[in-house]
Design a protein around this motif. Structure first.
Motif, short mmCIF file in Angstrom:
data_model
loop_
_atom_site.label_atom_id
_atom_site.label_comp_id
_atom_site.label_asym_id
_atom_site.label_seq_id
_atom_site.Cartn_x
_atom_site.Cartn_y
_atom_site.Cartn_z
N HIS A 38 -45.40 14.81 -4.64
CA HIS A 38 -45.21 13.79 -5.68
C HIS A 38 -45.51 14.39 -7.04
O HIS A 38 -46.61 14.87 -7.30
CB HIS A 38 -46.13 12.59 -5.43
CG HIS A 38 -46.06 11.56 -6.51
ND1 HIS A 38 -44.97 10.73 -6.69
CD2 HIS A 38 -46.95 11.22 -7.49
CE1 HIS A 38 -45.19 9.92 -7.71
NE2 HIS A 38 -46.38 10.20 -8.21
N SER B 274 -37.36 7.19 -6.81
CA SER B 274 -38.55 6.91 -7.60
C SER B 274 -38.17 6.36 -8.96
O SER B 274 -37.08 6.62 -9.48
CB SER B 274 -39.38 8.19 -7.77
OG SER B 274 -39.81 8.69 -6.52
N PRO C 213 -45.54 13.28 -10.85
CA PRO C 213 -45.43 12.13 -11.76
C PRO C 213 -44.77 12.54 -13.07
O PRO C 213 -44.78 13.71 -13.45
CB PRO C 213 -46.90 11.73 -11.98
CG PRO C 213 -47.66 13.00 -11.80
CD PRO C 213 -46.92 13.80 -10.76
N ALA C 214 -44.17 11.56 -13.73
CA ALA C 214 -43.50 11.83 -15.00
C ALA C 214 -44.46 12.44 -16.02
O ALA C 214 -44.08 13.28 -16.83
CB ALA C 214 -42.87 10.55 -15.54
N ASP D 40 -40.77 9.65 -12.15
CA ASP D 40 -41.47 10.34 -11.08
C ASP D 40 -40.46 11.01 -10.15
O ASP D 40 -39.31 10.58 -10.05
CB ASP D 40 -42.33 9.37 -10.27
CG ASP D 40 -43.48 8.79 -11.08
OD1 ASP D 40 -43.68 9.23 -12.23
OD2 ASP D 40 -44.18 7.91 -10.55
N ASN E 16 -40.25 12.62 -6.05
CA ASN E 16 -40.81 12.97 -4.74
C ASN E 16 -39.90 14.00 -4.08
O ASN E 16 -38.70 13.77 -3.95
CB ASN E 16 -40.92 11.73 -3.84
CG ASN E 16 -41.94 10.73 -4.35
OD1 ASN E 16 -42.88 11.09 -5.06
ND2 ASN E 16 -41.77 9.47 -3.99
#
Length: 399
Positions: free
Chosen positions: A94, A44, A96-97, A48, A50
Motif C-alpha cells: 500500500h 483505490s 499512500p498518496a 493511493d 495498492n
C-alpha cells in the motif's frame, strides 16, 4: 521500519532508475503485459495505490518451455514438472498518496480461502488459486480443440493471474490497482545481476533435501544459487512458511540496500543487466507506466515502510493437506487499519481457533465433506500480525 522504499520497490518490481528513465520507451515496452485486474475492478481512491507482488513458483518460461538443465540445477528446484504454478510469494503493498508511510503485507501461501470458477473446488490454499485456474482453463481449451502449446500456456497463465488477484482481493477486502508477477528464476537472476546478496541468520540451517539451504549463523554473502535457497527454505525452520516470509522480506531489504550502496544505480552496465532481468522474469499489469511510477517515487523523501504478515488462527490438516485457517473478517479489519481504509463492521463474532474448516471435495467419497481435523498445531502467533524487525541501513537477522 525501513527507509528507501523507492529503491526497494524499483529493485524488486522493475529494477529501473534514472538510467531507465532515459530509455523509457524501450524499457516499458519490454514487459509482457496482463489484463487480469479487469476494467471494472475496484480501485483505490485519493491517489493511493495498492500493488500485488506475485512470486510464481514455476520451472517454465512464459511459453511453457522448461528452463534449461543448467538453470534448473542452479535453482535446486527439480524439473519443469515440479512446483506447478503456485503463487508462493504474495505481498500486497500500500502506497499512500502522501508517501509518508508505506505498508507491505505478506500473505501466507497456505491460507485456506474460498475460490470461484474452478471446477471441483470451493476452497483451496491461496497459493493454488493461480495453478488450479490455469489448469482448468487449459483443459477446457484442449476440449475445444486448441493444441498450440504457447497459446494454451499464455491463456492459462492469464486466467491464473485473474484468479489470484480475485482471491487476494476477496481475502483482504482491498482494491488492487497494479500487480507484478516474478518467476522463480527471477530471484536467481536478480541476485546474479547484483553479484549475490547479504543476509543474516540467527542460527545455522541445513535443508539438503528440498531447498539446498546450508548456511552458518551470522552475516554472510550468498551467491545466486544460495540466495534462492535462502528465500525458498521452509523445511527445518521453527515456524515453517512464516519464517520463510520473514526471509523474503529480509531479501527485499538486502536488495534495496545493495542497490543504493554498491554503485549499481550509477553503473550503466549493471543497470542494463537489471533491466534485462526485469524483462525476462516479470509480467506487469496493463497500463502501469513504470518510468512515471519510479520517477514519482524518486521525487519524494524516503518514506517509512513497515513489513507485516497477515494473522493466522491455526494450522490444520484438511484432506491430507496442511493449511492455515484464517478469519477473513479479522484480516479485512487488519488491512483496513494498516492501509487507512474504512474499517468494516463485522456482523459476527470473531471465529475461535476451533471453528470448523470450510467444506472440501473428497476424492475418496466423491462428494463434499466438512473439514474434519486430522491433526492441529496451534500457531505461535494466533490471531496476531507478525512484524519484521527491520531497521534502516542494516540487513535484518532472521531464522
Amino acid at each position: 521500519m525501513v527507509k528507501g522504499f523507492a529503491a526497494l520497490l524499483s529493485a524488486v518490481v522493475v529494477m529501473v532508475t534514472a538510467y531507465g528513465w532515459s530509455t523509457a520507451g524501450s524499457f516499458d515496452a519490454g514487459f509482457l503485459r496482463s489484463y487480469a485486474i479487469g476494467e471494472d475492478a475496484p480501485h483505490s481512491l485519493g491517489g493511493d495505490i495498492n500493488i500485488l507482488l506475485i512470486g510464481l513458483d514455476t520451472r517454465r518460461d512464459h511459453n511453457g518451455d522448461e528452463l534449461s538443465p543448467e538453470i534448473l540445477e542452479q535453482l535446486h528446484a527439480g524439473d519443469g514438472d515440479e512446483g506447478g504454478y503456485n503463487a508462493n510469494t504474495l505481498i500486497l503493498v500500500h502506497i499512500p498518496a502522501a508517501m509518508d508511510k508505506i505498508v507491505a503485507v505478506s500473505i501466507p501461501r497456505d491460507d485456506y480461502v474460498p475460490v470461484s470458477g474452478i471446477p471441483g473446488y470451493t476452497h483451496a490454499k491461496i497459493k493454488e488459486a493461480y495453478g488450479l485456474k490455469k489448469a482448468a482453463v487449459q483443459d477446457q481449451m484442449m476440449d475445444d480443440g486448441v493444441t498450440d502449446r504457447r497459446e494454451l500456456e499464455q491463456a492459462g497463465r492469464e486466467a491464473g493471474r485473474a484468479s489470484i488477484v480475485a482471491a487476494v482481493r476477496d481475502l483482504t477486502g482491498a482494491p488492487i490497482d497494479r500487480f507484478a508477477e516474478v518467476t522463480l528464476a527471477g530471484f536467481y537472476d536478480l541476485a546474479d545481476a547484483l553479484g549475490g546478496v547479504e543476509v543474516c541468520l540467527n542460527k545455522p540451517v541445513k535443508d539438503s533435501e528440498f531447498s539446498g539451504a546450508d548456511f552458518p549463523a551470522g552475516r554472510q554473502h550468498l551467491d545466486p544459487a544460495q540466495a534462492l535457497a535462502f528465500v525458498r527454505q521452509r523445511h527445518g525452520l521453527e515456524n515453517g512458511d512464516l519464517d520463510r516470509t520473514h526471509r523474503q522480506q529480509a531479501f527485499l531489504t538486502s536488495v534495496a540496500r545493495q542497490l543504493r550502496s554498491a554503485g549499481t544505480l550509477t553503473d550503466p552496465g549493471k543497470l542494463s543487466a537489471l533491466m534485462d532481468v526485469a524483462h525476462r522474469n516479470i509480467v506487469l499489469s496493463d497500463g502501469w507506466n513504470m518510468t512515471d511510477f519510479v520517477r514519482t517515487l524518486g521525487t519524494t523523501d524516503d518514506p517509512e515502510v513497515e513489513f507485516r504478515t497477515l494473522p493466522v488462527l491455526r494450522y490444520d490438516v484438511i484432506n491430507g493437506q496442511s493449511v492455515n485457517i484464517v478469519d477473513k473478517q479479522a484480516i479485512r479489519r487488519e488491512i483496513a487499519i494498516a492501509f487507512g481504509l474504512p474499517v468494516p463492521t463485522s456482523t459476527t463474532q470473531r471465529s475461535s481457533s476451533r471453528t470448523s474448516a470450510p467444506p472440501t471435495w473428497s476424492e475418496k467419497t466423491g462428494g463434499w465433506q466438512t473439514g474434519a481435523t486430522t491433526s492441529v498445531r496451534e500457531t505461535p502467533d494466533v490471531g496476531k500480525p507478525v512484524r519484521s524487525d527491520i531497521t534502516s541501513g542494516q540487513v535484518p537477522c532472521v531464522n
